[in-house]
Enzyme design. Structure first.
Site, mmCIF file in Angstrom:
data_model
loop_
_atom_site.group_PDB
_atom_site.id
_atom_site.type_symbol
_atom_site.label_atom_id
_atom_site.label_comp_id
_atom_site.label_asym_id
_atom_site.label_seq_id
_atom_site.Cartn_x
_atom_site.Cartn_y
_atom_site.Cartn_z
ATOM 1 N N HIS A 34 -11.360 -6.673 8.232
ATOM 2 C CA HIS A 34 -11.740 -6.225 7.013
ATOM 3 C C HIS A 34 -13.000 -5.416 7.047
ATOM 4 O O HIS A 34 -14.038 -5.392 6.303
ATOM 5 C CB HIS A 34 -12.220 -7.324 6.136
ATOM 6 C CG HIS A 34 -10.902 -8.255 5.703
ATOM 7 N ND1 HIS A 34 -10.291 -9.084 6.681
ATOM 8 C CD2 HIS A 34 -10.109 -8.294 4.685
ATOM 9 C CE1 HIS A 34 -9.342 -9.625 5.992
ATOM 10 N NE2 HIS A 34 -9.095 -9.062 4.796
ATOM 11 N N GLU A 79 0.856 -1.288 0.091
ATOM 12 C CA GLU A 79 0.034 0.017 0.086
ATOM 13 C C GLU A 79 0.868 1.247 -0.041
ATOM 14 O O GLU A 79 0.499 2.188 -0.520
ATOM 15 C CB GLU A 79 -0.751 -0.093 1.306
ATOM 16 C CG GLU A 79 -2.170 -0.946 1.027
ATOM 17 C CD GLU A 79 -1.797 -2.460 1.276
ATOM 18 O OE1 GLU A 79 -2.389 -3.253 0.465
ATOM 19 O OE2 GLU A 79 -0.687 -2.746 1.740
#
Length: 325
Positions: free
Chosen positions: A130, A60
């Protein structure tokens, strides 16, 4: 107009942005031929080629740094962070580079062409890696815009506006609505202005404010309250940074009460910033303390997800408490 879900609306917006601007580049983990973990980018590599829609390594920080590099050279960079929970390794690039690029150069160069897309929130049994809602982390960073849509129509118009905005934007997508929300969306190109809240429903007794997936929650709570004779005004904030103080304050001055609902934890959540500002703007108009119905101050639980979520019943009880204060 077409009846499509939020994922299809997002895909349509991405395709339209790439079609109308050949400098637009889309990238992220598995976004190429696979179409991303939620299939939001399905078909775009086939349509625009591997040079404009492609996979990145699983990093990321690298995705964000690459986006900054592209945008600083005049490209329009759309970077997907696969889950909002994964955005934290990229915080250094986003907060210390993306947000400050324009300021450190006196606008000699900037990365205003960057848009970070990322699915956020719970409700899909995703557990604590998540399901997080990290929007508040970025609202205190000058130089970033933060946008959250509530339905398919809003998603397309706000995403197109975000991509074309001359400032870096983080676009949080409520993933539990990806396929659950279906609505009429124009086939053509349109934008929804950033920084403007929307009055979704008029009311006179209390203002309910939310964004993203929690909008359907406060609408359900308002319907429950209506059976008790309580008239709720419903606002969708849509853009969290910069947020529309004027529209919210105007509503609260009319109703005398404010309830803010968000999925992120209570402590440090964006509701606190809204509450502080509105009590300054509307102190003499308030009939009761500003109420916050939020997620719990705990890591996001898997087995106790329903208990964690700020649902319609919790919101309804808070509405009654505010009105009868």
């Amino acid at each position: 107009m077409a009846e499509i879900n939020m994922l299809q609306a997002i895909n349509d917006a991405l395709s339209m942005a790439m079609e109308t601007d050949d400098k637009t580049i889309l990238f992220g983990e598995d976004v190429g031929h696979f179409g991303g973990v939620f299939r939001a980018t399905s078909g775009l590599q086939d349509k625009y080629g591997r040079d404009r829609c492609f996979n990145t390594p699983l990093t990321e920080q690298g995705i964000a740094g690459f986006a900054n590099g592209l945008a600083s050279n005049g490209m329009t960079a759309i970077a997907e962070i696969q889950f909002a929970d994964y955005i934290f390794p990229a915080i250094d690039q986003i907060v210390n580079e993306t947000a400050k690029f324009r300021y450190r150069s006196g606008n000699e160069f900037n990365v205003g062409g960057v848009t970070f897309r990322t699915p956020y929130g719970g409700g899909i049994a995703g557990g604590h890696y998540h399901s997080q809602s990290p929007e508040a982390y970025f609202t205190q960073t000058a130089g970033l815009k933060v946008v959250v849509p509530r339905n398919a129509y809003q998603a397309k118009g706000l995403l197109l506006a975000s991509i074309r905005d001359k400032n870096p934007v983080i676009f949080f997508e409520p993933k539990r609505l990806y396929r659950a929300n279906i609505g009429e969306v124009p086939d053509g190109d349109y934008e929804i202005e950033l920084g403007k809240a929307e009055v979704v429903r008029e009311g006179k007794d209390i203002t309910l404010l939310a964004w993203g997936a929690q909008m359907e929650i406060i609408e359900k709570a308002a319907d429950m309250a209506a059976k008790e004779g309580i008239s709720c005004e419903i606002l969708d904030l849509r853009t969290l940074a910069p947020w529309d103080v004027e529209t919210v304050a105007t509503s609260v001055k009319k109703t005398g009460r404010l309830l803010i609902n968000h999925e992120a934890p209570l402590t440090g959540g964006f509701a606190g910033e809204i509450a502080a500002t509105i009590q300054e703007e509307c102190f003499l108009y308030l009939e009761s303390p500003i109420s916050r119905v939020c997620g719990l101050d705990t890591p996001y639980p898997l087995i106790h997800e329903k208990e964690y979520m700020p649902d319609a019943l919790k919101t309804f009880e808070a509405i009654k408490a505010s009105v009868t204060f």
